[in-house]
Design a protein around this motif. Structure first.
Motif, short mmCIF file in Angstrom:
data_model
loop_
_atom_site.label_atom_id
_atom_site.label_comp_id
_atom_site.label_asym_id
_atom_site.label_seq_id
_atom_site.Cartn_x
_atom_site.Cartn_y
_atom_site.Cartn_z
N TYR A 432 0.80 -1.25 -0.01
CA TYR A 432 0.00 0.04 0.06
C TYR A 432 0.61 1.33 0.02
N LEU A 436 5.65 3.21 7.33
CA LEU A 436 4.57 3.60 8.33
C LEU A 436 5.29 4.32 8.92
N VAL A 456 3.73 -1.29 4.19
CA VAL A 456 2.28 -1.54 4.55
C VAL A 456 1.54 -2.23 3.53
N PRO A 488 0.43 5.77 6.78
CA PRO A 488 1.21 5.15 5.58
C PRO A 488 1.72 6.38 4.76
N ARG A 495 -2.29 1.24 -2.76
CA ARG A 495 -2.63 2.60 -2.43
C ARG A 495 -3.00 3.47 -3.92
#
Ligand code: ADP
Ligand code: ZN
Ligand code: ZN
Length: 729
Positions: A432, A436, A456, A488, A495
């Motif tokens: 994603y 983080l 992530v 994130p 993402r």
């Protein structure tokens, strides 16, 4: 006393001696079961000798020579020996790296897997008068009569003749009365290789050029832009050699990414026995493939790098598709380059080798300049009216990005959607978001075993290390300050997929990365969906860039290319260029013109300028000049000594000691030990030492001497390995 000298899968670079009273010169290459320590092992007999290299009281007796398994042919043993010398790796390990596990196992191989040999009467055999064999030896008489009538016999037939006959055949063999030959496979004359397409002039020239020297060793670099129809050239040359009853070996970087090639070859040569060798085969399947190739039954062998070690008695052609691909180099154990070994093999078989690529490796390109390889160019796309895509840059320093996507790219995606064409968004990071982050204390999630950041993965709600596979749950709060506002940071495939889904709610979006393409079926499903136009926008990593043919793809967006521009690895730029050329090549392969949009902070970088003009040569020249000034390959030859230990200090100390073992001589340069880019990996810390020379020969001489000394120095907890012609730093 007869001694067999056996190569075993042991990290010691020598052969092991065993007593084997019945061994003869004919057993060289055969598999032998021998005691080792408290157990038994399978080894390969490499020599027969009258005397042992160890004292006689230490010698053990070999358990059995497995004569039912066809011995490894001399040419393949020669190849193994070359690898052992060149890569400075124990011969036993080299052989066992290549031989299928099933044949290396002490579990006996059932006879049904092994087609027997034929024993053929030799001229000496013919000359033996029947009357000279004494009457009491009835079986011998019988067997010889049979051979004189029929000429050949299999062990199975011999057994039916008499229980003693197989043993007699071994005697005949030792006396030179018979010879062992492989059973001639049935030849299928129906080679349907008539071109389905009207060849382009460039294809015709390429084919004619190679055909003119079809029976000779030559390294051809088939440099053809994406979509220029290299596959058709492979097919035509293959068909020529199949007609001559020769075997063809085709190497591909990753079999899952190139199911298309296998399909194309199968459908073009439907009556030809083709085997596909890759890591997903079970041990029996792999052994069968190996034996079929060795018996000459398989005419086409298609496989990943390991397939280079397949026995091919009638090898007539090697094709290395996407020759620039780094996956041809193995990164652990025997660190061999399948492409480089393939050239040795082609030379050994006096056969042509075709290296195909739209973006040749600089080494190969350089070899065409020096004349070692011969380049054949395909400059135009094969499909009528198909043109190369137009490449635009979006300067991300001067525009606002929405979830990593620029306005221009969004407009282009919208337009492509309305035109009912496919788009692809290429991003070199799966997951994603790459990291983080805690906004209050700047804590970053990192891997405890590697010097890497955890990625992530929102769909699975976890954090993952892409280097060692370590996985943990997403923490609910910052482990350092307890703040719950963890964020994130950066963009990964997941993402971007989510962002696109929000922006284009009606588009059918498919994400393609390592996380959802495990297994051959997964790939097949994805490819089918793409071909059936069930997908509008593809979001993916470089997996998407490799060798696919998507006729309806007309837009490619590239998001984070810059990361490779200023890397420590001197090959990073070359790879980025190749990757972008390949990605761009996915667009507009058929009659729809393609467009490529690249988001970058450096639109004026020479790499991007050359890319815009689809000018491989221009950029290759720039890179070559840089390499010449910096004395990097192809202007020098390199080897790395890698060391890993629980603590970096031990690794560095070992390397410094190693660097002083041998007086390097004038033409050898030894650099200082340095920590690896990923210093910590899987709980160990790593460093390396680079050795370089203008002369491959000098480097090899140095390495040979060095390797012997390295094997002798105490290394404590340090594990070391040599990497000749390293491809990654
Ligand atoms: P490359 O491997 O060089 O990128 P391919 O071999 O995949 O290119 O060919 C690209 C496309 O062109 C394929 O769809 C192929 O069927 C088609 N093609 C190849 N040769 C011809 C030709 N002579 N005429 C028309 N189409 C061709
Ligand atoms: Zn915090
Ligand atoms: Zn890790």
């Amino acid at each position: 006393m007869t001694i067999i000298r056996v190569a075993l899968d042991i990290p010691i670079d020598s052969l092991f001696d065993y007593i084997a009273p019945d061994a003869t010169q004919l057993d060289i290459g055969s598999y032998a079961r021998v005691p080792f320590g408290k157990k038994f092992m399978i080894g390969i007999i490499l020599a027969i000798s009258d005397d042992a290299h160890v004292s006689h009281d230490k010698l053990k007796q070999a358990d059995e020579i497995l004569r039912n398994i066809p011995p490894i042919p001399p040419a393949l043993i020669e190849l193994f020996e070359f690898c052992s010398h060149y890569y400075h790796y124990p011969i036993g390990r080299v052989i066992m790296n290549g031989v299928p596990t099933r044949l290396r196992s002490i579990k006996p191989v059932p006879q049904r897997f092994i087609t027997s040999f034929l024993f053929r009467l030799t001229e000496t055999g013919y000359a033996i008068a029947l009357s000279s064999t004494p009457g009491r030896s009835k079986t011998k008489h019988h067997l010889l009569t049979h051979l004189k009538e029929v000429g050949t016999i299999t062990s199975k037939e011999a057994k039916q003749l008499s229980q003693r006959a197989p043993k007699l055949l071994q005697e005949f063999l030792a006396q030179g009365w018979v010879e062992k030959i492989l059973e001639e496979p049935e030849f299928t004359p129906n080679i349907n290789a008539s071109p389905i397409l009207q060849l382009t002039t460039e294809q015709i020239t390429a084919i004619n050029t190679i055909q003119a020297e079809i029976g000779l060793f030559n390294t051809w670099l088939l440099h053809g832009i994406t979509g220029s129809g290299k596959t058709e050239v492979y097919l035509q040359i293959t068909s020529m050699l199949l007609k001559q009853k020769r075997q063809v070996l085709i190497l591909v970087p990753e079999i899952n990414l190139t199911p298309r090639l296998e399909e194309i070859f199968r459908s073009r040569f439907p009556n030809t026995h083709l085997i596909s060798l890759h890591s997903k085969l079970n041990p029996t399947e792999r052994m069968n493939g190996w034996l079929q190739a060795q018996r000459g039954e398989a005419s086409i062998v298609l496989g990943t790098r390991l397939a280079i070690f397949t026995p091919l008695p009638k090898l007539g052609l090697i094709i290395v598709d996407e020759e620039h691909d780094p996956s041809f180099k193995q990164q652990d154990g025997l660190r061999y380059s399948a492409r480089d070994i393939a050239i040795f093999r082609a030379k050994q078989a006096n056969a042509p080798i075709l290296l195909g690529s739209a973006t040749p490796s600089l080494e190969s390109y350089y070899n065409t300049i020096t004349g070692r390889y011969r380049r054949i160019l395909l400059r135009a796309r094969a499909v009528k009216n198909a043109t190369l895509p137009i490449i635009h840059y979006v300067n991300t320093r001067s525009v606002q990005l929405k979830e990593g996507l620029s306005e221009q790219l969004l407009i282009a995606l919208e337009r492509t959607l309305t035109q009912k064409q496919q788009s692809m968004v290429f991003i070199n990071r799966r997951g994603y978001a790459p990291v983080l982050l805690c906004k209050s204390c700047t804590w970053l999630a990192t891997c405890s075993r590697c010097s890497s950041r955890l990625v992530v993965h929102l769909t699975q709600k976890n954090l993952r290390c892409h280097y060692c596979g370590y996985t943990e749950q997403l923490p609910p709060a910052c482990p350092q300050c307890g703040d719950q506002d963890l964020m994130p940071f950066g963009h990964g495939t997941q993402r971007i997929e989510a962002a696109l889904a929000k922006l284009f709610p009606h588009a059918r979006i498919l994400r393609v990365d390592r996380d959802n393409t495990r297994g051959k079926e997964a790939w097949q499903l994805i490819l089918n969906a793409i071909h059936k136009q069930q997908v509008d926008i593809l979001v993916g990593t470089q997996l998407l860039a490799k060798g696919h043919d998507f006729p309806n793809l007309s837009l490619v967006g590239v998001l984070n290319a810059d990361t490779s521009l200023y890397s420590m690895d001197f090959r990073a730029e070359e790879r980025l260029f190749a990757q972008l050329m390949q990605v761009a090549g996915r667009a507009g392969r058929a009659e729809t013109a393609g467009e490529v949009l690249i988001q970058t902070e450096f639109p004026n970088h020479p790499l991007y300028l050359a890319l815009q003009h689809h000018d491989y040569d221009a950029y290759a020249q720039i890179l070559l000049r840089e390499r010449e000034i910096t004395h990097f390959p192809p202007y020098s030859h390199q080897a790395l000594l890698n060391a890993e230990a629980p603590h970096i200090a031990a690794a560095i100390e070992f390397l410094s000691m190693a660097s002083k073992l041998v007086e390097p001589g004038k033409q050898i340069e030894i650099f200082d030990p340095v920590p690896a880019q990923m210093t910590r990996l899987k709980g160990l810390e790593r460093a390396y030492l680079l050795v370089q020379s203008h002369s491959r020969k000098k480097l090899q001489l140095f390495l040979s001497e060095w390797y012997i000394k390295l094997c002798k120095i105490p290394h404590g907890k340090v594990r070391w390995a040599l990497d000749v012609d390293p491809s990654e730093f």
